[in-house]
Design a protein around this motif. Structure first.
Motif, PDB file in Angstrom:
ATOM      1  N   ARG A  70      32.906  39.748  18.569  1.00  0.00           N
ATOM      2  CA  ARG A  70      31.867  40.696  18.154  1.00  0.00           C
ATOM      3  C   ARG A  70      31.080  40.149  16.961  1.00  0.00           C
ATOM      4  O   ARG A  70      29.861  40.299  16.897  1.00  0.00           O
ATOM      5  N   THR A  71      31.769  39.525  16.016  1.00  0.00           N
ATOM      6  CA  THR A  71      31.086  38.936  14.866  1.00  0.00           C
ATOM      7  C   THR A  71      30.113  37.853  15.304  1.00  0.00           C
ATOM      8  O   THR A  71      29.019  37.719  14.745  1.00  0.00           O
ATOM      9  N   GLU A  72      30.510  37.075  16.310  1.00  0.00           N
ATOM     10  CA  GLU A  72      29.671  35.978  16.812  1.00  0.00           C
ATOM     11  C   GLU A  72      28.610  36.478  17.789  1.00  0.00           C
ATOM     12  O   GLU A  72      27.741  35.717  18.214  1.00  0.00           O
ATOM     13  N   GLY A  73      28.686  37.750  18.193  1.00  0.00           N
ATOM     14  CA  GLY A  73      27.693  38.314  19.102  1.00  0.00           C
ATOM     15  C   GLY A  73      27.896  37.947  20.556  1.00  0.00           C
ATOM     16  O   GLY A  73      26.967  38.061  21.369  1.00  0.00           O
ATOM     17  N   ALA A  74      29.100  37.524  20.927  1.00  0.00           N
ATOM     18  CA  ALA A  74      29.351  37.121  22.307  1.00  0.00           C
ATOM     19  C   ALA A  74      29.628  38.339  23.186  1.00  0.00           C
ATOM     20  O   ALA A  74      30.235  39.318  22.753  1.00  0.00           O
ATOM     21  N   ALA A  75      29.161  38.268  24.429  1.00  0.00           N
ATOM     22  CA  ALA A  75      29.572  39.231  25.443  1.00  0.00           C
ATOM     23  C   ALA A  75      30.980  38.856  25.884  1.00  0.00           C
ATOM     24  O   ALA A  75      31.282  37.688  26.092  1.00  0.00           O
ATOM     25  N   VAL A  76      31.855  39.842  26.014  1.00  0.00           N
ATOM     26  CA  VAL A  76      33.255  39.569  26.335  1.00  0.00           C
ATOM     27  C   VAL A  76      33.640  40.269  27.630  1.00  0.00           C
ATOM     28  O   VAL A  76      33.400  41.471  27.795  1.00  0.00           O
ATOM     29  N   LEU A  77      34.225  39.505  28.542  1.00  0.00           N
ATOM     30  CA  LEU A  77      34.869  40.084  29.716  1.00  0.00           C
ATOM     31  C   LEU A  77      36.325  39.663  29.679  1.00  0.00           C
ATOM     32  O   LEU A  77      36.633  38.471  29.662  1.00  0.00           O
TER      33      LEU A  77
ATOM     34  N   GLY B 181      32.475  42.686  47.466  1.00  0.00           N
ATOM     35  CA  GLY B 181      31.241  43.265  46.957  1.00  0.00           C
ATOM     36  C   GLY B 181      31.299  43.772  45.535  1.00  0.00           C
ATOM     37  O   GLY B 181      30.798  44.863  45.231  1.00  0.00           O
ATOM     38  N   VAL B 182      31.867  42.988  44.635  1.00  0.00           N
ATOM     39  CA  VAL B 182      32.012  43.405  43.233  1.00  0.00           C
ATOM     40  C   VAL B 182      30.709  43.158  42.468  1.00  0.00           C
ATOM     41  O   VAL B 182      30.162  42.054  42.495  1.00  0.00           O
ATOM     42  N   SER B 183      30.221  44.179  41.795  1.00  0.00           N
ATOM     43  CA  SER B 183      29.023  44.063  40.952  1.00  0.00           C
ATOM     44  C   SER B 183      29.346  44.563  39.551  1.00  0.00           C
ATOM     45  O   SER B 183      29.929  45.646  39.392  1.00  0.00           O
ATOM     46  N   LEU B 184      28.980  43.780  38.548  1.00  0.00           N
ATOM     47  CA  LEU B 184      29.184  44.193  37.157  1.00  0.00           C
ATOM     48  C   LEU B 184      28.274  43.369  36.260  1.00  0.00           C
ATOM     49  O   LEU B 184      27.785  42.313  36.649  1.00  0.00           O
ATOM     50  N   GLY B 185      28.041  43.868  35.067  1.00  0.00           N
ATOM     51  CA  GLY B 185      27.252  43.140  34.080  1.00  0.00           C
ATOM     52  C   GLY B 185      27.792  43.379  32.689  1.00  0.00           C
ATOM     53  O   GLY B 185      28.322  44.464  32.398  1.00  0.00           O
ATOM     54  N   VAL B 186      27.692  42.369  31.841  1.00  0.00           N
ATOM     55  CA  VAL B 186      28.146  42.478  30.450  1.00  0.00           C
ATOM     56  C   VAL B 186      26.961  42.142  29.545  1.00  0.00           C
ATOM     57  O   VAL B 186      26.368  41.066  29.658  1.00  0.00           O
ATOM     58  N   ALA B 187      26.617  43.055  28.663  1.00  0.00           N
ATOM     59  CA  ALA B 187      25.463  42.900  27.782  1.00  0.00           C
ATOM     60  C   ALA B 187      25.854  42.131  26.521  1.00  0.00           C
ATOM     61  O   ALA B 187      27.039  42.015  26.185  1.00  0.00           O
ATOM     62  N   PRO B 188      24.887  41.602  25.783  1.00  0.00           N
ATOM     63  CA  PRO B 188      25.186  40.900  24.538  1.00  0.00           C
ATOM     64  C   PRO B 188      25.972  41.779  23.571  1.00  0.00           C
ATOM     65  O   PRO B 188      25.622  42.941  23.349  1.00  0.00           O
ATOM     66  N   GLY B 189      27.059  41.236  23.029  1.00  0.00           N
ATOM     67  CA  GLY B 189      27.861  41.966  22.069  1.00  0.00           C
ATOM     68  C   GLY B 189      28.770  43.028  22.649  1.00  0.00           C
ATOM     69  O   GLY B 189      29.482  43.708  21.912  1.00  0.00           O
ATOM     70  N   GLU B 190      28.781  43.169  23.970  1.00  0.00           N
ATOM     71  CA  GLU B 190      29.605  44.191  24.618  1.00  0.00           C
ATOM     72  C   GLU B 190      30.953  43.608  25.027  1.00  0.00           C
ATOM     73  O   GLU B 190      31.054  42.442  25.398  1.00  0.00           O
ATOM     74  N   VAL B 191      31.985  44.448  24.980  1.00  0.00           N
ATOM     75  CA  VAL B 191      33.312  44.061  25.442  1.00  0.00           C
ATOM     76  C   VAL B 191      33.660  44.913  26.653  1.00  0.00           C
ATOM     77  O   VAL B 191      33.730  46.145  26.566  1.00  0.00           O
ATOM     78  N   VAL B 192      33.871  44.263  27.781  1.00  0.00           N
ATOM     79  CA  VAL B 192      34.217  44.951  29.024  1.00  0.00           C
ATOM     80  C   VAL B 192      35.580  44.459  29.496  1.00  0.00           C
ATOM     81  O   VAL B 192      35.814  43.249  29.591  1.00  0.00           O
ATOM     82  N   ALA B 193      36.481  45.388  29.766  1.00  0.00           N
ATOM     83  CA  ALA B 193      37.802  45.050  30.303  1.00  0.00           C
ATOM     84  C   ALA B 193      37.827  45.353  31.789  1.00  0.00           C
ATOM     85  O   ALA B 193      37.282  46.368  32.246  1.00  0.00           O
ATOM     86  N   VAL B 194      38.459  44.471  32.546  1.00  0.00           N
ATOM     87  CA  VAL B 194      38.735  44.717  33.955  1.00  0.00           C
ATOM     88  C   VAL B 194      40.243  44.834  34.086  1.00  0.00           C
ATOM     89  O   VAL B 194      40.969  43.865  33.872  1.00  0.00           O
ATOM     90  N   ALA B 195      40.699  46.037  34.383  1.00  0.00           N
ATOM     91  CA  ALA B 195      42.131  46.304  34.473  1.00  0.00           C
ATOM     92  C   ALA B 195      42.527  46.483  35.933  1.00  0.00           C
ATOM     93  O   ALA B 195      41.705  46.816  36.786  1.00  0.00           O
ATOM     94  N   GLY B 196      43.808  46.254  36.184  1.00  0.00           N
ATOM     95  CA  GLY B 196      44.309  46.429  37.532  1.00  0.00           C
ATOM     96  C   GLY B 196      45.652  45.771  37.689  1.00  0.00           C
ATOM     97  O   GLY B 196      46.043  44.936  36.874  1.00  0.00           O
ATOM     98  N   PRO B 197      46.393  46.138  38.738  1.00  0.00           N
ATOM     99  CA  PRO B 197      47.723  45.570  38.941  1.00  0.00           C
ATOM    100  C   PRO B 197      47.659  44.110  39.356  1.00  0.00           C
ATOM    101  O   PRO B 197      46.596  43.604  39.738  1.00  0.00           O
ATOM    102  N   SER B 198      48.792  43.422  39.295  1.00  0.00           N
ATOM    103  CA  SER B 198      48.869  42.038  39.761  1.00  0.00           C
ATOM    104  C   SER B 198      48.464  41.987  41.231  1.00  0.00           C
ATOM    105  O   SER B 198      48.819  42.864  42.019  1.00  0.00           O
ATOM    106  N   GLY B 199      47.690  40.969  41.592  1.00  0.00           N
ATOM    107  CA  GLY B 199      47.253  40.819  42.965  1.00  0.00           C
ATOM    108  C   GLY B 199      45.996  41.570  43.325  1.00  0.00           C
ATOM    109  O   GLY B 199      45.566  41.559  44.484  1.00  0.00           O
ATOM    110  N   SER B 200      45.367  42.214  42.332  1.00  0.00           N
ATOM    111  CA  SER B 200      44.165  43.000  42.627  1.00  0.00           C
ATOM    112  C   SER B 200      42.901  42.150  42.662  1.00  0.00           C
ATOM    113  O   SER B 200      41.835  42.641  43.058  1.00  0.00           O
ATOM    114  N   GLY B 201      42.993  40.874  42.244  1.00  0.00           N
ATOM    115  CA  GLY B 201      41.829  40.002  42.266  1.00  0.00           C
ATOM    116  C   GLY B 201      41.213  39.752  40.911  1.00  0.00           C
ATOM    117  O   GLY B 201      40.147  39.130  40.813  1.00  0.00           O
TER     118      GLY B 201
END
Length: 223
Positions: free
Chosen positions: A188-195, A25-45
């Protein structure tokens, strides 16, 4: 408050391999120009999540949207066609073709479609500091340089979203810092959303937001 339009979005995303549940049940969103990191240990998915969001696999449940396009409903061919113009992918390993020059590797996504994108590829090689090595084969580059070339390739089509799976995981600390800074600056210069998914807290700290995945569940809200 204004309505946020996400470039990339997951809604109640779940996935399993056989009887083994990996995401819940993972829910997330990344907006234009935003950088979002998903951190976690190995094996977390983390990698499973990125592969699903990149259209490389189909979820067991939930929804994936690239803008207004419901990606999880598309077949493999349709997803690949949409991904070519909407999403750039960077992995821990560069996956450059050894018999092509650095320039042709960067231009390859367009060349496959019968388009000549060498001018755009040259521009990107300048931006990542590899203009002088455009005619070399990948084995003449260092590990950090190969990863910078892979980043340039991912940005060739000016994607709306850039997905990076442990992009600095195979590099030493100095090269990792350089590639991370270059990735974020270029996106960021190109305006891409980053995950980006990573177990490296130093890389995660460079993001606008950091979400934490543990045993397939977000322990920090994704929206």
């Amino acid at each position: 408050m204004p309505l946020v339009t996400f470039v990339l979005e997951a809604r109640s995303l779940s996935h399993a391999y056989g009887r083994t549940a990996v995401l819940h049940g993972v829910s997330l969103g990344v907006a234009p120009g935003e950088v979002v990191a998903v951190a976690g240990p190995s094996g977390s998915g983390k990698s499973t999540l990125l592969h699903l969001l990149g259209g490389l696999d189909t979820p067991t449940g939930g929804e994936i949207l690239w803008g207004a396009s419901r990606v999880d409903r598309l077949d493999v061919e349709a997803r690949a066609g949409l991904r070519a113009s909407r999403v750039g992918l960077v992995f821990q390993h560069h996956y450059l073709l050894p018999d092509l020059s650095v320039l042709d590797n960067v231009a390859l996504p367009a060349l496959v479609l019968g388009r000549d994108a060498r001018e755009r590829a040259t521009e990107l090689l300048v931006r990542v500091g590899l203009a002088a090595k455009a005619d070399l084969l990948p084995n003449a580059l260092s590990g950090g340089e190969r990863q910078r070339a892979a980043l340039a390739r991912a940005m060739l089509a000016r994607p709306a979203a850039l997905l990076a799976d442990e992009p600095t995981g195979s590099l030493d600390r100095v090269n990792a810092e350089n590639v991370a800074d270059m990735l974020l600056d270029l996106a960021r210069t190109e305006g891409a959303a980053v995950l980006l998914v990573t177990h490296d807290e130093r890389l995660a700290s460079k993001a606008d937001r950091t979400l934490h995945l543990l045993d397939g569940r977000l322990v920090t809200s994704g929206m």
